[in-house]
Design an enzyme around this catalytic site. Structure first.
Site, PDB file in Angstrom:
ATOM      1  NE  ARG A  57      -2.924   0.343   3.341  1.00 42.82           N
ATOM      2  CZ  ARG A  57      -2.404   0.901   4.450  1.00 42.82           C
ATOM      3  NH1 ARG A  57      -2.061   2.179   4.438  1.00 42.82           N
ATOM      4  NH2 ARG A  57      -2.242   0.204   5.550  1.00 42.82           N
ATOM      5  CE1 TYR A 110     -14.861   9.443 -16.918  1.00 38.26           C
ATOM      6  CE2 TYR A 110     -14.531   9.790 -14.575  1.00 38.26           C
ATOM      7  CZ  TYR A 110     -14.821   8.958 -15.633  1.00 38.26           C
ATOM      8  OH  TYR A 110     -15.061   7.636 -15.393  1.00 38.26           O
ATOM      9  CG  ASP A 180      -8.291  14.103 -16.237  1.00 38.77           C
ATOM     10  OD1 ASP A 180      -7.618  13.469 -17.076  1.00 38.77           O
ATOM     11  OD2 ASP A 180      -9.299  13.628 -15.689  1.00 38.77           O
ATOM     12  CE  LYS A 205     -11.228   5.665 -18.783  1.00 40.13           C
ATOM     13  NZ  LYS A 205     -11.485   7.031 -18.327  1.00 40.13           N
TER      14      LYS A 205
HETATM   15  C1  LIG Z   1     -11.939   7.608 -17.256  1.00 45.92           C
HETATM   16  C2  LIG Z   1     -11.545   8.971 -16.875  1.00 45.92           C
HETATM   17  C3  LIG Z   1     -11.329   9.306 -15.537  1.00 45.92           C
HETATM   18  C4  LIG Z   1     -11.523   8.317 -14.422  1.00 45.92           C
HETATM   19  O1  LIG Z   1     -10.626   7.259 -14.519  1.00 45.92           O
HETATM   20  P1  LIG Z   1     -10.905   5.794 -13.889  1.00 45.92           P
HETATM   21  O2  LIG Z   1      -9.671   5.070 -14.181  1.00 45.92           O
HETATM   22  O3  LIG Z   1     -12.134   5.270 -14.561  1.00 45.92           O
HETATM   23  O4  LIG Z   1     -11.164   6.012 -12.436  1.00 45.92           O
HETATM   24  C5  LIG Z   1     -10.935  10.599 -15.249  1.00 45.92           C
HETATM   25  N1  LIG Z   1     -10.781  11.517 -16.209  1.00 45.92           N
HETATM   26  C6  LIG Z   1     -10.988  11.243 -17.503  1.00 45.92           C
HETATM   27  C7  LIG Z   1     -10.785  12.306 -18.530  1.00 45.92           C
HETATM   28  C8  LIG Z   1     -11.381   9.960 -17.891  1.00 45.92           C
HETATM   29  O5  LIG Z   1     -11.590   9.677 -19.181  1.00 45.92           O
END
Ligand SMILES: *Cc1c(COP(=O)(O)O)cnc(C)c1O
Length: 391
Positions: A57, A110, A180, A205
């Site tokens: 962790r 998001y 992000d 992603k």
């Molecule tokens: C999918 C996504 C998230 C969240 O990510 P997870 O891995 O599903 O928790 C945050 N920001 C964007 C732009 C995303 O496409």
């Protein structure tokens, strides 16, 4: 040639190999704990920052390999991996902000991030102001000197691929600035080079890239990431070594995947733009994108994501996504399979009609994550699905 001068595609092949010994592929350290040679060393690891051989962790060598790779690709001092993109986002927001603080965020976000800002932050007495990220100066104008601790941006943003000017964001003095950058990956843009403080990815992603790992990461200055580390260890959203391994595996092919996906997205975008069933088509590589100049300036490739509106509204949207035979209806993006989503009925279903409109989502909006299939097969599939009668 120094490591610094290499192209990002080359760095993505070389990065994060520290703990491999002579193995070419990363080693999976599937262990929760490590034998500590002495009490003194155990104590040092329990109280230090980023121990990779104490308890998983706190840190893990496979996870550390992925963190090093992302730090290198982003030009960051350090990085911390998380169990998901939301794990990373919630650590940044809840780990860096306290009661009485103020956050400026954009409206085009998001949906998970938006819900976190709207539901969790008020419970902890953190105020959030949402601005239109495409409006020049909007972030800076909403900053309250002495109170705003965080400015949170997403670019390209979900789902309409609106862009944030990274130079403008990086120039904001005072609060921490966070991007992000999931849709871009470190191979398309590097927010830290523009003066932004922290960059976040949902590596679930395009980075992991095969729809088989749930993973997040934050990269930036050691001072900030180390501060986050103490919260992250208690938050417990640490990345699994197996997912980190898949993150490293994905990085090796990220360059070629992004090139192929960008090229195919361009073919699809131009086909859709010329089709009578569609209204607006949004892709950062199209001259018609309202921020095309900005995309040219700050993105190395337009990326595989595109969004379009069907003139037939919700019925047309549902008929289209259900009528596809190669592209599949599934949330997520950046993998080998072309995926479509219908935000109004799925990812953004919790939003009110006003919030949907503020996010630029119409009832007929469809988001496409271009995969690695042949472009001609995808065009044929989209063409047949657009001919299907609605209802
Ligand atoms: C999918 C996504 C998230 C969240 O990510 P997870 O891995 O599903 O928790 C945050 N920001 C964007 C732009 C995303 O496409």
């Amino acid at each position: 040639m120094t490591e610094h001068e290499l192209h990002p595609e080359t760095k993505a092949i070389r990065a994060g190999r520290g703990d491999n010994d002579t193995a070419l592929a990363p080693i999976l350290w599937a262990t929760t704990t490590f034998v500590t040679p002495t009490v003194a060393e155990g104590r040092k690891m329990a109280t230090g920052i980023g121990s990779a051989r104490f308890y998983s962790r706190y840190g893990n060598p496979t996870v550390a390999g992925f963190e090093d790779a992302i730090a290198q690709l982003e030009g960051a001092e350090t990085a911390r991996a998380f169990a998901s993109g939301m794990g990373a986002i919630s650590a940044v927001i809840l780990g860096l902000c306290s009661t009485g603080d103020h956050i400026v965020a954009q409206r085009q976000l998001y949906a998970g991030t938006q819900l976190l800002l709207q539901t969790a932050c008020p419970r902890f007495g953190i105020d959030v102001t949402f601005v239109d990220a495409t409006e020049p100066g909007a972030f800076a104008a909403a900053v309250i000197p002495g109170r705003t601790t965080l400015v949170f941006a997403e670019t390209p943003a979900n789902p309409r691929l609106d862009l944030v000017d990274l130079d403008e964001l990086g120039a904001i003095a005072g609060p921490m600035t966070v991007v992000d950058s999931t849709f871009a990956t470190p191979l398309i843009q590097r927010p830290l080079d523009h003066g932004v403080d922290l960059v976040i990815h949902s590596a679930t992603k395009a980075i992991a890239g095969h729809n088989d790992a749930t993973l997040g990461v934050v990269a930036g200055a050691a001072e900030l990431v180390d501060w986050l580390y103490s919260f992250a260890v208690l938050q417990g959203a640490n990345a699994s070594p197996f997912d980190a391994l898949n993150g490293l595996r994905g990085l090796r092919t990220l360059g070629v995947r992004l090139e192929r996906q960008s090229a195919t997205a361009g073919v699809l975008a131009r086909f859709l733009e010329s089709h009578p069933a569609t209204a607006e088509v949004r892709w950062p590589g199209l001259e018609s994108h309202p921020q095309y100049e900005l995309a040219q300036r700050q993105m190395r490739l337009p990326g595989g994501l595109l969004t379009f509106d069907l003139v037939g509204g919700i019925e047309a949207g549902v008929a289209f996504v259900e009528g596809l035979e190669i592209a599949q209806l599934a949330t997520s993006l950046g993998g080998p399979e072309t995926l479509v989503t219908h935000p109004a009925s799925t990812t953004h279903v919790n939003l009110t009609p006003e919030e949907l409109a503020a996010n630029g989502i119409s009832p007929g909006t469809v988001r496409v994550s271009t995969g690695l299939e042949h472009a001609d097969d995808l065009v044929a599939d989209f063409a047949q699905a657009l001919e299907r009668p609605a209802g």
